[in-house]
Design a protein around this motif. Structure first.
Motif, short mmCIF file in Angstrom:
data_model
loop_
_atom_site.label_atom_id
_atom_site.label_comp_id
_atom_site.label_asym_id
_atom_site.label_seq_id
_atom_site.Cartn_x
_atom_site.Cartn_y
_atom_site.Cartn_z
N THR A 16 0.83 -1.20 0.00
CA THR A 16 0.00 0.00 0.00
C THR A 16 0.87 1.26 0.00
OG1 THR A 16 -1.66 -1.24 1.20
CG2 THR A 16 -1.88 1.14 1.23
N PHE A 17 0.52 2.23 -0.81
CA PHE A 17 1.25 3.50 -0.90
C PHE A 17 0.26 4.66 -0.77
CE2 PHE A 17 3.95 0.44 -2.88
CZ PHE A 17 5.24 0.86 -2.58
N ALA A 18 0.81 5.83 -0.37
CA ALA A 18 -0.03 7.02 -0.27
C ALA A 18 -0.13 7.69 -1.64
CB ALA A 18 0.59 7.99 0.73
N VAL A 19 -1.33 8.15 -1.98
CA VAL A 19 -1.53 8.70 -3.33
C VAL A 19 -2.29 10.02 -3.36
CG1 VAL A 19 -1.46 6.47 -4.50
CG2 VAL A 19 -3.63 7.32 -3.65
N SER A 20 -2.58 10.58 -2.18
CA SER A 20 -3.48 11.74 -2.19
C SER A 20 -2.88 12.92 -2.96
CB SER A 20 -3.83 12.15 -0.76
OG SER A 20 -2.64 12.28 -0.03
N HIS A 21 -1.54 12.92 -3.14
CA HIS A 21 -0.90 14.04 -3.85
C HIS A 21 -0.98 13.89 -5.38
CE1 HIS A 21 1.87 10.74 -3.49
NE2 HIS A 21 2.66 11.28 -4.39
N ILE A 22 -1.52 12.77 -5.85
CA ILE A 22 -1.59 12.58 -7.30
C ILE A 22 -3.03 12.77 -7.76
CG2 ILE A 22 -1.16 10.96 -9.21
CD1 ILE A 22 1.34 10.41 -7.95
N ALA A 23 -3.22 13.75 -8.61
CA ALA A 23 -4.59 14.10 -8.99
C ALA A 23 -5.25 13.00 -9.81
CB ALA A 23 -4.57 15.42 -9.79
N ASP A 24 -6.47 12.66 -9.43
CA ASP A 24 -7.29 11.76 -10.26
C ASP A 24 -6.67 10.42 -10.60
OD1 ASP A 24 -9.40 13.43 -10.47
OD2 ASP A 24 -8.66 14.42 -12.30
N LYS A 59 4.88 4.98 2.30
CA LYS A 59 5.59 5.85 1.36
C LYS A 59 4.63 6.34 0.29
CE LYS A 59 10.07 3.67 1.79
NZ LYS A 59 10.70 2.46 1.31
N PRO A 60 4.96 7.51 -0.28
CA PRO A 60 4.11 8.01 -1.36
C PRO A 60 4.46 7.40 -2.71
CG PRO A 60 5.83 9.58 -0.88
CD PRO A 60 6.05 8.44 0.05
N VAL A 61 3.48 7.28 -3.57
CA VAL A 61 3.75 6.95 -4.97
C VAL A 61 4.57 8.09 -5.54
CG1 VAL A 61 2.59 6.98 -7.22
CG2 VAL A 61 1.78 5.44 -5.44
N LEU A 62 5.60 7.80 -6.35
CA LEU A 62 6.44 8.88 -6.90
C LEU A 62 5.71 9.67 -7.99
CD1 LEU A 62 9.86 6.98 -7.07
CD2 LEU A 62 9.12 8.66 -5.36
N HIS A 63 5.29 8.97 -9.02
CA HIS A 63 4.53 9.65 -10.08
C HIS A 63 3.86 8.62 -10.97
CE1 HIS A 63 7.77 8.62 -12.91
NE2 HIS A 63 8.58 8.90 -11.92
N ARG A 64 2.92 9.11 -11.78
CA ARG A 64 2.29 8.22 -12.76
C ARG A 64 3.14 8.17 -14.01
NH1 ARG A 64 -2.14 12.08 -12.88
NH2 ARG A 64 -3.67 10.42 -12.57
N LEU A 65 2.94 7.11 -14.79
CA LEU A 65 3.79 6.92 -15.97
C LEU A 65 3.11 7.36 -17.27
CD1 LEU A 65 5.25 3.43 -15.12
CD2 LEU A 65 6.35 5.62 -14.82
N TYR A 66 1.82 7.20 -17.34
CA TYR A 66 1.09 7.57 -18.55
C TYR A 66 -0.11 8.40 -18.15
CZ TYR A 66 3.35 3.72 -21.10
OH TYR A 66 4.23 2.88 -21.68
N ASP A 67 -0.77 8.97 -19.13
CA ASP A 67 -2.00 9.68 -18.79
C ASP A 67 -3.23 8.81 -19.02
OD1 ASP A 67 -1.85 9.56 -21.48
OD2 ASP A 67 -2.01 11.72 -21.85
N PHE A 68 -3.02 7.49 -19.07
CA PHE A 68 -4.17 6.60 -19.19
C PHE A 68 -3.86 5.30 -18.45
CE2 PHE A 68 -1.31 6.10 -22.76
CZ PHE A 68 -1.09 4.74 -22.77
N ALA A 69 -4.90 4.56 -18.11
CA ALA A 69 -4.70 3.29 -17.39
C ALA A 69 -4.21 2.22 -18.36
CB ALA A 69 -6.02 2.86 -16.77
N ILE A 70 -3.28 1.37 -17.93
CA ILE A 70 -2.85 0.30 -18.84
C ILE A 70 -3.58 -1.02 -18.57
CG2 ILE A 70 -0.58 1.36 -19.23
CD1 ILE A 70 0.62 -0.98 -17.68
N LEU A 71 -4.41 -1.04 -17.53
CA LEU A 71 -5.25 -2.21 -17.29
C LEU A 71 -6.70 -1.77 -17.27
CD1 LEU A 71 -3.84 -4.35 -14.35
CD2 LEU A 71 -3.52 -4.67 -16.80
N THR A 72 -7.55 -2.59 -17.85
CA THR A 72 -8.98 -2.31 -17.78
C THR A 72 -9.54 -2.93 -16.49
OG1 THR A 72 -9.59 -4.37 -18.85
CG2 THR A 72 -9.14 -2.50 -20.30
N PRO A 73 -10.70 -2.46 -16.04
CA PRO A 73 -11.31 -3.08 -14.85
C PRO A 73 -11.52 -4.58 -15.02
CG PRO A 73 -12.43 -1.05 -15.42
CD PRO A 73 -11.45 -1.30 -16.52
N LYS A 74 -11.86 -5.02 -16.24
CA LYS A 74 -12.06 -6.46 -16.47
C LYS A 74 -10.75 -7.23 -16.29
CE LYS A 74 -16.38 -6.77 -17.93
NZ LYS A 74 -17.32 -6.81 -16.81
#
Ligand code: ADP
Ligand code: ZN
Ligand code: ZN
Length: 735
Positions: A16-24, A59-74
């Motif tokens: 588990t990581f903290a993510v509140s600083h990463i928007a959306d 620890k916090p997540v450092l940053h996101r890698l893309y502006d889209f999800a690479i896995l679908t909910p399915k």
């Protein structure tokens, strides 16, 4: 949300990581995290929540890698199911599921390979010349004027590759400032579905398709039991077209990568660029492209692939077809998750609300039983397409042949006579022996010494020129005399494909013989060379192992020899007889697929074995029912589920102690459902001793709970300092 569970490429549960600083931040997005003191890992968000972890500094997540999800909910649902069902972790699923270029990993510098959609060049109209200039251009340079007119008619833009104007025309117009070339991401245009390109089905095929259609309105899965060469593929294409026309994705699975190429070609003739091949032998870049294209664009596609194609990001999956559903190659033997491709395919379809079709000429007893129980819609197709007759099966008694002096080398006269006949008529022959090499072992006739592998508890197989271990690759040169008593020549026992090749060549010196096994087909190109040579009629006889039973379609073959069926029926496994039946019918199915009828000679020393009666179509129901009754009596699958625990270690004492303790603990929980510890037939490989425990959970009892308990005990064993270094592998539904 304040926290995220992140899937990391580890065989451990999620962290588990903290993510509140990463928007959306969204589930399925790829992120970078700090792990330990120095490591940076990339991972994927599995779950977002507000529950702070109970232990440790977060620890916090450092940053996101893309502006889209690479896995679908399915996909997340599918991965979670797989991890939990096969007692593995989502991190382990991720390791086998994603193409390497986008797969999260431990990293120190460059975090990611940036992905972009393929681009395409377009010509774009900037401005039209005034009418006077245009008139002049029309007279003096009509091709320039024509291009401008065409652009204007097409809304000012046209793909460069669709434009026939030559480079000089484009250059002049560009220089004059009338047009420009732009490069844009493109979404490939897919071919429209036309039902006129589909094969016209025979009356019997039509009936089978109708039964599938109506069956699939009641059940989610249909089992198509169609004899070899009945045209199962043709039936699939109609269901595929139906789904593609609704812009649904279709997954068509085959058990072996080598079977994809032929099928892709066949499908492309009908569905053009909607057909996409996907398997682990494609380049990492190609796999990534397919994955990302599926993620970012819609529209019905037909994925033809091996089991790794289950992990693509389907958005609108409508149909999953599992061809040759009985094939045990669908099971992943290592690493974790040790999943069954067919079972996972049925699960995937169900998660998507899609339909599934399982097809085979020799259905597994599991699927047959599901059809009998009404869980699957059972559909049968019992005649070959185009009226070719089923092969005639001749059971040839080896003992009797020996007694009558009607056996030469490893061939009964019944087989030899037919070989001679086919050779004379210029027809082709396939000889099947499920053992590669020259012979499985060599022995000293005087002192009884046999050559054994120093690292494994097996005999060395004799090959031409060497003695080899089939488990670890250890090999030595052939020995001319017994190293023990030094007095005598070694004797070769049993026979494999090399020996068959040698003997048949000696018996028929003018016949051209090819051999197909994992020694001669060590690469795709070697495999294809042999197949193509034989298909082109450049050889008369093809000798081979299991490889020749699968999917091959040679028009010239009219005779098949199964050289030793006893090998198949005697294997120490509750599925041995089922497998023997499947193998023999599959290999028989290679004969007489066109106008000439085929014959199959099966050599055995036990001709009254019930498996032979089941090789005729009428025998199948009876055989399958009898087999199922036997399984039920001994409480084997499909009437129970198995957990097979394998323990390995170099010290046999430590291993025995650990296994016996685990056995006692499990028996305390499960009683007589626990079998073992037992030593398998081959109890030492690459220096490690092997012990197995099997837990058999009858249908009706909670398998999930049984797995949970088993897993707890295994985890405790792994943590026990006394048993450090012992490898414990847990295989659910082993095959
Ligand atoms: P299976 O997969 O059941 O073993 P295939 O689908 O490979 O059988 O079909 C066997 C052969 O018969 C193939 O060469 C196939 O092209 C041909 N065939 C089957 N059905 C038809 C059909 N309806 N129209 C034309 N050819 C067909
Ligand atoms: Zn000896
Ligand atoms: Zn070995």
């Amino acid at each position: 949300m304040n926290f995220a569970d992140i899937i990391l490429p580890l065989a451990q549960p999620c962290y588990t990581f903290a993510v509140s600083h990463i928007a959306d931040l969204k589930v399925g997005e790829a992120v970078a995290v700090q792990f330990g003191q120095r490591n940076v890992y990339t991972g994927i968000v599995l779950r977002l929540h507000n529950n702070p972890p109970k232990r440790g500094k977060i620890k916090p997540v450092l940053h996101r890698l893309y502006d889209f999800a690479i896995l679908t909910p399915k996909q997340i649902e599918f991965w979670s199911w797989m991890a939990s069902y096969y007692l593995s972790t989502v991190g382990e699923v991720m390791r086998i599921a994603l193409p390497s270029l986008i797969k999260p990993h431990a990293t120190s510098e460059e975090l990611y390979i940036p992905y972009s959609l393929p681009t395409e060049k377009f010509l774009r109209l900037k401005s039209m010349p005034d009418s006077e200039t245009f008139d002049r251009m029309s007279r003096r340079a009509p091709r320039r004027a024509a291009l401008l007119t065409m652009l204007q008619r097409n809304g000012g833009e046209i793909a460069r590759r669709e434009c026939s104007a030559d480079a000089a025309v484009i250059a002049t117009l560009t220089k004059a400032g009338y047009i420009e070339t732009v490069e844009r991401e493109c979404e490939p245009q897919v071919q429209p579905i036309s039902h006129s390109t589909l094969p016209i089905l025979s009356a019997e095929q039509t009936k089978a398709l109708e039964k599938i259609d109506s069956g699939l309105t009641v059940c989610n899965v249909a089992l198509l039991h169609g004899v070899t060469s009945s045209g199962k593929t043709e039936i699939y294409t109609h269901r595929i077209a139906h789904a593609l026309a609704r812009e649904q994705d279709v997954l068509l699975l085959v058990p072996e990568i080598s079977l994809t190429a032929q099928l892709v070609e066949r499908m492309q003739q009908m569905f053009g660029n909607r057909v996409i091949a996907y398997h682990s032998k494609l380049t990492p870049l190609r796999r990534t492209q397919v994955y990302m294209d599926m993620l970012r664009t819609d529209s019905g596609r037909l994925i033809v692939g091996a089991r790794s194609a289950l992990f693509l990001p389907y958005k609108n999956l409508g149909l999953v077809i599992v061809d040759e559903e009985h094939d045990s190659s669908y099971k992943q033997s290592e690493p974790n998750p040790r999943y069954h491709g067919r079972d996972a395919a049925v699960m995937l379809a169900s998660l998507h609300g899609a339909k599934a079709i399982l097809g085979s000429a020799t259905p597994s007893l599991e699927s047959f039983n599901n059809a009998m129980a009404g869980k699957y819609a059972g559909v049968t197709l019992m005649s070959r397409y185009g009226g070719s007759l089923p092969p005639k099966i001749i059971i040839s008694d080896t003992m009797r042949a020996v007694k009558r002096g009607e056996r030469k080398s490893h061939f009964n006269k019944e087989l030899l006579d037919r070989i001679a006949d086919r050779l004379q008529r210029g027809e082709q022959i396939m000889l099947f022996q499920n053992r590669r090499g020259y012979a499985p072992y060599v022995e000293c006739p005087r002192c009884g010494w046999t050559a054994r592998c120093p690292h494994c508890n097996v005999t060395l197989s004799r090959h031409i020129g060497s003695l080899r271990c089939h488990y670890c690759g250890y090999h030595i040169d052939n020995l001319n005399y017994c190293p023990e008593c030094k007095t005598s020549q070694l004797e070769t026992k049993g026979f494999g494909t090399e020996r068959v090749e040698e003997e048949i060549s000696a018996l028929f010196p003018s016949a051209r013989v090819l051999r197909l096994d994992s020694d001669t087909a060590s690469s795709d190109s070697a495999y294809n060379r042999i197949i193509n040579q034989f298909a082109a009629g450049e050889a008369d006889i093809l000798v081979g192992t299991q490889i020749i039973t699968k999917g091959l379609d040679f028009k010239g073959v009219t005779l098949i020899g199964v050289l030793n069926a006893d090998n198949l029926t005697n294997a120490p496994d509750f599925r041995a007889v089922e497998r023997a039946w499947q193998t023999m019918l599959q290999v028989a199915g290679r004969a007489g697929r066109r106008d000439k009828a085929g014959e199959v000679v099966i050599q055995t020393s036990d001709p009254s074995h019930p498996v032979f009666a089941a090789l005729s179509e009428l025998g199948y129901q009876h055989f399958a029912t009898a087999q199922l009754r036997e399984r039920q009596m001994f409480n084997y699958p499909p009437f129970s589920r198995l957990i097979r625990i394998t323990l390995r270690h170099i010290s046999p004492e430590r291993l025995a102690k650990a296994a016996s303790q685990l056995g006692v603990e499990l028996r305390a929980k499960f009683g007589s459902r626990v079998l073992g510890p037992v030593t398998p037939l081959i109890d030492r490989i690459r220096e490690e001793y092997i012990v197995q425990i099997i837990v058999k959970i009858e249908n009706g009892a909670s398998f999930a709970r049984a797995k949970e308990i088993t897993s707890e005990h295994i985890t405790a064993l792994r943590r026990n300092a006394d048993y450090k270094g012992i490898t414990v592998i847990c295989d659910i539904d082993p095959v």
